[in-house]
Design an enzyme around this catalytic site. Structure first.
Site, PDB file in Angstrom:
ATOM      1  CG  ASP A  30     -56.758  -3.125  12.347  1.00  0.00           C
ATOM      2  OD1 ASP A  30     -55.749  -3.458  11.709  1.00  0.00           O
ATOM      3  OD2 ASP A  30     -57.719  -3.909  12.558  1.00  0.00           O
ATOM      4  CG  HIS A 100     -51.306  -3.371   5.960  1.00  0.00           C
ATOM      5  ND1 HIS A 100     -51.401  -4.321   4.953  1.00  0.00           N
ATOM      6  CD2 HIS A 100     -51.470  -4.048   7.121  1.00  0.00           C
ATOM      7  CE1 HIS A 100     -51.607  -5.499   5.477  1.00  0.00           C
ATOM      8  NE2 HIS A 100     -51.647  -5.373   6.805  1.00  0.00           N
ATOM      9  CG  HIS A 102     -50.281  -3.668  11.640  1.00  0.00           C
ATOM     10  ND1 HIS A 102     -51.599  -3.997  11.903  1.00  0.00           N
ATOM     11  CD2 HIS A 102     -49.887  -4.491  10.631  1.00  0.00           C
ATOM     12  CE1 HIS A 102     -51.973  -4.986  11.089  1.00  0.00           C
ATOM     13  NE2 HIS A 102     -50.957  -5.304  10.319  1.00  0.00           N
TER      14      HIS A 102
HETATM   15  P1  AMP Z   1     -52.418  -8.038   8.257  1.00  0.00           P
HETATM   16  O1  AMP Z   1     -53.001  -9.214   8.985  1.00  0.00           O
HETATM   17  O2  AMP Z   1     -51.052  -7.621   8.718  1.00  0.00           O
HETATM   18  O3  AMP Z   1     -52.503  -8.210   6.759  1.00  0.00           O
HETATM   19  O4  AMP Z   1     -53.325  -6.816   8.649  1.00  0.00           O
HETATM   20  C1  AMP Z   1     -54.579  -6.585   8.066  1.00  0.00           C
HETATM   21  C2  AMP Z   1     -55.318  -5.708   9.012  1.00  0.00           C
HETATM   22  O5  AMP Z   1     -56.399  -5.129   8.312  1.00  0.00           O
HETATM   23  C3  AMP Z   1     -55.913  -6.460  10.214  1.00  0.00           C
HETATM   24  O6  AMP Z   1     -55.383  -5.907  11.417  1.00  0.00           O
HETATM   25  C4  AMP Z   1     -57.409  -6.243  10.058  1.00  0.00           C
HETATM   26  O7  AMP Z   1     -58.067  -6.057  11.293  1.00  0.00           O
HETATM   27  C5  AMP Z   1     -57.458  -4.983   9.204  1.00  0.00           C
HETATM   28  N1  AMP Z   1     -58.665  -4.807   8.421  1.00  0.00           N
HETATM   29  C6  AMP Z   1     -59.278  -5.734   7.642  1.00  0.00           C
HETATM   30  N2  AMP Z   1     -60.345  -5.196   7.038  1.00  0.00           N
HETATM   31  C7  AMP Z   1     -60.414  -3.899   7.451  1.00  0.00           C
HETATM   32  C8  AMP Z   1     -61.305  -2.826   7.189  1.00  0.00           C
HETATM   33  N3  AMP Z   1     -62.372  -2.958   6.381  1.00  0.00           N
HETATM   34  N4  AMP Z   1     -61.072  -1.636   7.789  1.00  0.00           N
HETATM   35  C9  AMP Z   1     -60.014  -1.488   8.614  1.00  0.00           C
HETATM   36  N5  AMP Z   1     -59.126  -2.458   8.891  1.00  0.00           N
HETATM   37  C10 AMP Z   1     -59.333  -3.661   8.320  1.00  0.00           C
END
Ligand code: AMP
Length: 114
Positions: A30, A100, A102
């Protein structure tokens, strides 16, 4: 449908730190970690939210948990404990509409979660 950031990552249009990849699943670090270990397990199939799951996705979802379990072992957080979370829709904090899982570990987590 507009491409999400995860489709761009899967297609190598933007960089990421990949920790696992198979035909169906990718796992990345992340970008904004909430724990020392914070990895996203992402199916390559685009499914916007858990609300959109279909019976035929059952095996894929099961595989995501098997990948999470193996990464937890590989990262050494399996014994102390780790958290697996799907945020579903804005009210639960979902920001990327491509499901996704976590995987967070390496610190103590409180319960109930806020
Ligand atoms: P959610 O808020 O459950 O949709 O989780 C989305 C996650 O994607 C968050 O924890 C962000 O930090 C992560 N995220 C967003 N853009 C990227 C990226 N380019 N690479 C890795 N993680 C990302």
């Amino acid at each position: 449908m507009n491409e999400t950031i995860f489709t761009k990552i899967i297609n190598r249009e933007i960089p990421s730190q990949i920790v696992f990849e198979s035909e169906e699943i990718i796992a990345i670090n992340d970008i904004n970690p909430q724990a020392p270990v914070h990895i996203l397990i992402i199916p390559k199939k685009v499914i916007p939210t858990i609300n959109d799951l279909k019976p035929e996705d059952a095996e894929l979802i099961g595989k995501m948990f098997l990948v999470a379990k193996q990464i937890a072992i590989d990262k050494g957080v399996d014994k102390d404990g780790y958290r697996l979370v799907f945020n579903v829709n804005e009210g639960a904090g979902q920001t990327v509409f491509h499901i996704h899982l976590h995987l967070m570990g390496g610190r103590k987590f409180n319960w109930p979660a806020g």
